[in-house]
Write an enzyme that holds these catalytic residues in place. Structure first.
Site, PDB file in Angstrom:
ATOM      1  N   ASP A 295     -11.622 -10.870  -1.307  1.00 12.41           N
ATOM      2  CA  ASP A 295     -12.919 -11.220  -0.571  1.00 12.41           C
ATOM      3  C   ASP A 295     -14.033 -10.483  -0.968  1.00 12.41           C
ATOM      4  OD1 ASP A 295     -12.479  -8.699   0.784  1.00 12.41           O
ATOM      5  OD2 ASP A 295     -11.749  -9.691   2.445  1.00 12.41           O
TER       6      ASP A 295
ATOM      7  N   ASN B 145       2.375  -4.747  -3.381  1.00 14.36           N
ATOM      8  CA  ASN B 145       0.840  -5.094  -3.289  1.00 14.36           C
ATOM      9  C   ASN B 145       0.183  -3.773  -2.733  1.00 14.36           C
ATOM     10  OD1 ASN B 145      -0.730  -7.465  -2.746  1.00 14.36           O
ATOM     11  ND2 ASN B 145      -0.906  -6.781  -0.548  1.00 14.36           N
TER      12      ASN B 145
ATOM     13  N   HIS C  70     -10.286  -6.601  -2.551  1.00 11.18           N
ATOM     14  CA  HIS C  70     -11.503  -6.455  -1.588  1.00 11.18           C
ATOM     15  C   HIS C  70     -12.803  -5.941  -2.321  1.00 11.18           C
ATOM     16  CE1 HIS C  70      -8.840  -7.857   1.623  1.00 11.18           C
ATOM     17  NE2 HIS C  70      -7.949  -6.953   1.263  1.00 11.18           N
TER      18      HIS C  70
ATOM     19  N   GLU D  88       0.840  -1.377  -0.075  1.00 11.98           N
ATOM     20  CA  GLU D  88      -0.202  -0.227   0.028  1.00 11.98           C
ATOM     21  C   GLU D  88       0.898   1.219  -0.064  1.00 11.98           C
ATOM     22  OE1 GLU D  88      -2.918  -0.660   3.226  1.00 11.98           O
ATOM     23  OE2 GLU D  88      -3.342  -2.374   2.468  1.00 11.98           O
TER      24      GLU D  88
ATOM     25  N   GLU E 216      -5.745 -10.873  -1.831  1.00  6.25           N
ATOM     26  CA  GLU E 216      -6.380 -10.871  -0.588  1.00  6.25           C
ATOM     27  C   GLU E 216      -7.828 -10.753  -0.958  1.00  6.25           C
ATOM     28  OE1 GLU E 216      -5.060  -7.572   1.911  1.00  6.25           O
ATOM     29  OE2 GLU E 216      -3.121  -7.684   1.275  1.00  6.25           O
TER      30      GLU E 216
END
Length: 359
Positions: A277, A210, A246, A169, A275
């Site tokens: 979801d 990432n 996400h 990030e 990651e």
């Protein structure tokens, strides 16, 4: 990542063949001579890795959690156990037990490991942030501390980690570098330094940038591409781009995601969804579960359509331990399995997903 991120992101928001798995019980998928029986089988058929973040407390204490984790996934990421506040809560005092347990379990069950994360602006140990804030740690010492942290952690797991999220990030939503403790005190060169230090500590690990919202946010996409090109021009050993993924069903699916992946792949990078979801506004309904399943299936299909996409990792596989309810008020049910570890429609959708093009 996560906890401790995405609080501000209220917008939308695979290696060579994975190691062979030991014999495991059949999964909940229907399976057939032509269809995969579980996610490991799906990974083998598509020649990618399919992984999950691991809650180490659940790994130790919940046999049903362990069973599903080890049956379904051939790749794992420590959800929090490798973050700096976890591995060095006091300066010079390392606590490796949780991270070691994730790696140990993975090696027992033929799973590859993603290291997460070496440099981030969150979940830093208090001794570090206090020292920088009160001036007892100056810029020169901070750089030394960061180098020692990266070198120590990467060397400890040398040969046991397939890929590291080296810098997590690093960009703001407008595509500029994030105004973090690292940029403020070390300048933009900290990113190149981090990759070089990690490469020296383990020359064979794949090293990733990432980030979140790079699936759809145009300024952030362009800023990240510019950063990668600058690093490559400096001969920095960057190997991959991680898309966190996400998503929320109340927002549209990022329909150009596959093309965005290709833009990074065209720079010679590996691609990973790191990651994944898909959350929803509660309560759960059959219609919401159907939309969630569509999003998961589209994400995997996008990955499979890009030759350089090597990994599809979900950020926890069960709603029993999802980070989402703690960070998005009134939202949840983001995972492939419910609190009782029953597979949801999204799980069956993944099993039915096929490659659109050859790999």
């Amino acid at each position: 990542m996560r906890p401790l991120i995405l609080a501000l992101a209220l917008a939308l928001a695979v290696p060579p063949l994975a190691l062979a798995a030991p014999a495991t019980a059949a999964g909940p998928g229907s399976g057939s001579a032509h269809g995969p029986r579980d996610l490991r089988d799906l990974a083998r058929k598509h020649r990618i890795s399919i992984g999950s973040a691991v809650d180490v407390a659940a790994l130790r204490a919940e046999p049903d959690y362990r069973t599903v984790l080890n049956r379904e996934f051939d790749h794992v990421t420590a959800e929090n156990a490798m973050k700096w506040e976890s591995v060095e809560p006091e300066r010079g005092v390392h606590t490796w037990d949780d991270a070691d347990e994730v790696v140990r379990n993975a090696r027992r069950h033929g799973q590859r490991v993603r290291g997460h994360t070496l440099v981030w602006h969150n979940q830093l140990p208090g001794w570090l942030t206090r020292g920088v804030a009160d001036g007892t740690i100056d810029a020169a010492e901070l750089r030394t501390i960061l180098r020692e942290h990266i070198t120590t952690q990467v060397r400890r797991y040398k040969g046991k980690i397939r890929a590291w999220d080296v810098v997590n990030e690093a960009l703001e939503e407008d595509g500029t570098l994030r105004q973090s403790i690292w940029l403020t005190h070390l300048g933009p060169g900290y990113i190149a330094d981090a990759f070089r230090w990690a490469h020296r500590a383990d020359p064979h690990a794949k090293l990733y940038l990432n980030d979140y919202n790079v699936e759809w946010n145009a300024p952030k996409i362009e800023g990240t591409l510019t950063l990668v090109k600058e690093l490559q021009a400096q001969k920095v050993p960057i190997d991959g781009m991680g898309f966190q993924g996400h998503l929320g069903i109340q927002y549209g699916y990022p329909g150009d995601w596959a093309n965005v992946m290709r833009r990074f792949a065209d720079l010679g990078l590996e691609i990973a969804i790191t990651e994944m979801d898909v959350r929803m506004v509660l309560p759960v309904t059959p219609e919401k579960l159907a939309t969630q399943a569509e999003y998961y299936g589209r994400a995997l299909s996008d990955c499979l359509s890009v030759k350089a996409c090597r990994e599809f990792t979900v950020w926890g596989f069960t709603d029993r331990h999802s980070w989402v309810p703690g960070w998005f008020d009134g939202e949840g049910a983001a995972c492939l399995f419910d609190e009782n570890l029953a597979p949801k429609p999204a799980y069956e959708t993944l099993l039915a997903t096929r490659r659109v093009s050859g790999r």
